[in-house]
Design a protein around this motif. Structure first.
Motif, PDB file in Angstrom:
ATOM      1  N   UNK A 208      -0.561  12.159 -18.707  1.00 55.40           N
ATOM      2  CA  UNK A 208      -1.923  12.633 -18.429  1.00 55.40           C
ATOM      3  C   UNK A 208      -2.882  12.143 -19.505  1.00 55.40           C
TER       4      UNK A 208
ATOM      5  N   UNK B 135      -3.474   8.289 -19.258  1.00 53.48           N
ATOM      6  CA  UNK B 135      -4.318   7.966 -18.110  1.00 53.48           C
ATOM      7  C   UNK B 135      -5.780   8.269 -18.414  1.00 53.48           C
TER       8      UNK B 135
ATOM      9  N   UNK C  43      -3.803   3.639 -16.399  1.00 53.66           N
ATOM     10  CA  UNK C  43      -3.045   4.017 -15.212  1.00 53.66           C
ATOM     11  C   UNK C  43      -1.632   3.436 -15.170  1.00 53.66           C
ATOM     12  N   UNK C  44      -1.429   2.268 -15.742  1.00 51.23           N
ATOM     13  CA  UNK C  44      -0.080   1.665 -15.679  1.00 51.23           C
ATOM     14  C   UNK C  44       0.899   2.428 -16.564  1.00 51.23           C
TER      15      UNK C  44
ATOM     16  N   UNK D 122       0.329   5.366 -17.770  1.00 46.56           N
ATOM     17  CA  UNK D 122       0.293   6.742 -17.255  1.00 46.56           C
ATOM     18  C   UNK D 122       1.303   6.920 -16.132  1.00 46.56           C
ATOM     19  N   UNK D 123       1.311   5.962 -15.214  1.00 44.52           N
ATOM     20  CA  UNK D 123       2.264   6.011 -14.097  1.00 44.52           C
ATOM     21  C   UNK D 123       3.702   5.917 -14.609  1.00 44.52           C
TER      22      UNK D 123
ATOM     23  N   UNK E 271       4.694   9.184 -16.152  1.00 45.19           N
ATOM     24  CA  UNK E 271       4.715  10.232 -15.123  1.00 45.19           C
ATOM     25  C   UNK E 271       5.983  10.108 -14.270  1.00 45.19           C
TER      26      UNK E 271
ATOM     27  N   UNK F  30       4.544  -0.596  -8.440  1.00 45.79           N
ATOM     28  CA  UNK F  30       3.755  -0.042  -7.339  1.00 45.79           C
ATOM     29  C   UNK F  30       2.268   0.021  -7.710  1.00 45.79           C
ATOM     30  N   UNK F  31       1.994   0.555  -8.895  1.00 48.23           N
ATOM     31  CA  UNK F  31       0.604   0.726  -9.316  1.00 48.23           C
ATOM     32  C   UNK F  31      -0.101  -0.614  -9.486  1.00 48.23           C
ATOM     33  N   UNK F  32       0.580  -1.568 -10.119  1.00 47.89           N
ATOM     34  CA  UNK F  32      -0.059  -2.853 -10.422  1.00 47.89           C
ATOM     35  C   UNK F  32       0.145  -3.893  -9.334  1.00 47.89           C
TER      36      UNK F  32
END
Lengths: 131, 209
Positions: B71, B74, B83-84, B86-87, B90, B119-121
């Protein structure tokens, strides 16, 4: 139909100036479609902030649906994370749609009272040819 | 064998923070060559915020620590690394939820983290991103016991070197096309420090055993 029923726009840009510019451009012709900005980092530096994105999404939540426009890749990643982390149901990301043209077209169509799905369909025509 | 405890996880974050601070300039220089030049600043700030958050917080489990880490990264890192990473943390947290982090759980968590980054990137192997390092580490752990940390670090090192000659097709570096060649990927480099930090914790323990 009240203003609140119109599909809202969320602009996620690395630069607050880009966001304000897009909003200014739209406001010349459309004034009653909600345009929420989530631009720049929490210090208003270049970048995006998941907290700002979340705040923009929440300001739409419950009232109507929203389409989210982004500029560069990490803006999209942060938008995706915000949707997942806060289980946002009413916002859809306009994937691969140019931020300025896309937001402009969406504002015009939203103002005509079109549904989110119809607006997204129109936006597909703006997609850059990837072939 | 328990790989991670709450204490060890906190120490891991502490070791990462030290490295991000010490190598801030190097990461920034790497990112100036092929990106927007803020990776060192972002990572240093991100893990400084992580430490500020977790140091004085009591956690029930490793999963809870890593969720907090995710968290914070991110929210505070900015750029794509937020976000990368962070993901990644997580997904690790989710894989560890309600479990003690033994070897099997740890290995699963690293694989989940790698898949999360992918998945995110929307990245694949060999696209000059941090996914390369995470994927190779997950592959190594699928074959080898989680104890030869030197060998694991060698895998990271070799993967970073591989990114040097790749042409980036993801992220800001992709706009440079062929010009992205000849430079190590900054995200792969910061991922190396994350695993180097882990190795340090694994080899020194947390003093509680």
């Amino acid at each position: 139909m009240g203003v609140s029923n119109k599909v809202a726009l969320i602009i996620v840009s690395h630069s607050i100036h880009i966001g304000e510019g897009v909003k200014e451009l739209i406001s010349q012709v459309i004034t009653d479609v909600p345009v929420m900005l989530a631009c720049g980092t929490s210090d208003n530096e270049i970048g995006t902030s998941i907290e700002k994105i979340q705040a923009a999404m929440k300001s739409v939540n419950g009232k109507s649906e929203a389409i989210l426009f982004y500029d560069l890749g990490s803006a999209k990643m942060n938008a995706e994370m915000a949707i997942e982390m806060y289980s946002i149901k009413n916002t859809e990301i306009a994937e691969g749609i140019p931020i300025v043209e896309g937001a402009y077209v969406a504002a015009v169509e939203s103002n005509m009272g079109k549904a989110k799905s119809d607006i997204l369909k129109s936006l597909q025509k703006l997609k850059a040819d990837e072939s | 064998m328990i790989i991670l405890t709450v204490e060890k996880t906190k120490k891991w974050m502490n070791e990462i923070q030290k490295r991000m601070e010490a190598n801030k300039e190097q990461l920034t220089v790497l990112d100036q060559a092929i990106g927007d030049g803020d990776h060192g600043i972002n990572m240093e700030r991100g893990f400084r915020e992580v430490l500020a958050k977790i140091s004085d917080t009591e956690y029930e489990s490793v999963a809870d620590v890593l969720k907090s880490v995710a968290m914070t990264l991110t929210a505070k890192v900015g750029g794509a690394s937020g976000p990368l990473y962070g993901t990644a943390f997580l997904k690790m947290s989710m894989a560890m939820q309600g479990k003690e982090v033994d070897e099997i759980v740890f290995k699963t968590a690293v694989r989940e983290a790698a898949e999360g980054i992918k998945m995110r990137g929307k990245a694949g192997m060999g696209e000059k991103t941090l996914y390369d390092v995470w994927n190779q580490v997950a592959n190594f752990l699928a074959e080898e016991p989680a104890e030869d940390w030197d060998a694991l670090l060698e895998v990271c090192q070799a993967t970073i070197e591989d990114t040097r000659e790749m042409t980036a097709t993801k992220g800001r570096a992709s706009y440079l096309k062929e010009r992205s060649k000849g430079h190590v990927d900054p995200g792969s480099m910061s991922s190396f420090y994350i695993f180097e930090a882990l190795m340090t914790v694994m080899e020194t323990g947390d003093g509680s055993e």
